[in-house]
Motif scaffolding. Sequence first.
Motif: not given
Length: 404
Positions: A124-126, A177-182, A354-357, A361-363
Amino acid sequence: MEYKFAKRIQNLRASEIREILKVTERPEVISFAGGLPAPELFPVKEIKDVTRLVLEENGAKALQYTTTEGYTPLREWIADRTNKNMGSSFGYENILLTHGSQQALDLTGKVFLDEGDVVLCESPTYLAAISAFKAYGCRFKEVPTDNDGMIPDELESILYSTQNVKLIYVIPDFQNPTGRTWSVERREMLVQAAMKHNIIIIEDNPYGELRFEGEMLPSVKSFDKTGLVICLGTFSKIFCPGYRIGWVAGEEKIISKYILVKQGVDLQCNTMAQMEIAKYLELYSIDKHISNIKKAYKRRRDTVVKAMEEEFPEGVTFTRPEGGLFAWVELPPDVDSRDVLQKCLEKNVAFVPGGAFFPNENRQNTMRINFSNMPEERIVEGIKRISDVLREFIHAKLQASLGD
């Protein structure tokens, strides 16, 4: 009466976060919803002194119009800080001050996007970036994303097979929203792919200085040799969001276009706010302030992760961010987090579904947890309440499947 609104308005929707925040203003609600900094960490006393000094020393200038680009001493500080943290080589002329990074996103849409253009983003994204760009009639392509960032083969495939790609929008550090880092490799790969296809990259970096552990990684911008990477930043997460001061950093030719569109929106940012921030940076240590923020947020990150490990039922997974403000939770596929939220609100606890991110796809079996705004004891209690609701939902789904 029938009003003749512009076509672009028809597809716009209210921000889910803003709607939820209306509910969470009640003091009894434990809120993991907004990306709100901890208000008790705001340097109120110092700002009071700074405000007095700005008015005493330069009050007439502080209360007057200033240039669209913004207050030069503040732009110089931002350029130096960006160069130090992101490996860039900006001068003050490469910096435009904006009303938060949210305005920077909107101006980006104005500068680059035409109807039917494509924006590539993480999945997802912001969600507020989705809203800002969508107003200009673009389409989104979600690039499959794992814990290290966009998957290189997937990105290349999309770039080769998709017409009218104008922007690649990414948040490489402690992503919202995930807090992950590339990973470093993925950052370099992204720039190489963008250079090959001559695509602008928007590197949004509101959380990069809020690292709790590990080493700061090279920015996407640090790999840019042709000026394709535009950097967005803000004082909202490292200082005070109420000032609403952010920035765009990029090549002068690009910044000149941003200046033109900003002049048509609001002429300039608040002069007093700019001068107060600059005076604070002159008199006090922003690094010491950020260090205090990080200590508090690390405790809260540790608390929320431990609580989720102990309380969340089997089948629920979550991220363990090394910094930033957010953790990401994935529920069993048949559990809709919107339904979970409604039950949680009855127990006076909130999060963002989380769907709005996901722009396409709207998961709906996902949720975002913010841990920066609540004290530790409320975090523990809030996670317990969410866990109780999740157990009810998962048990009900299991019973329904056994009945089938």
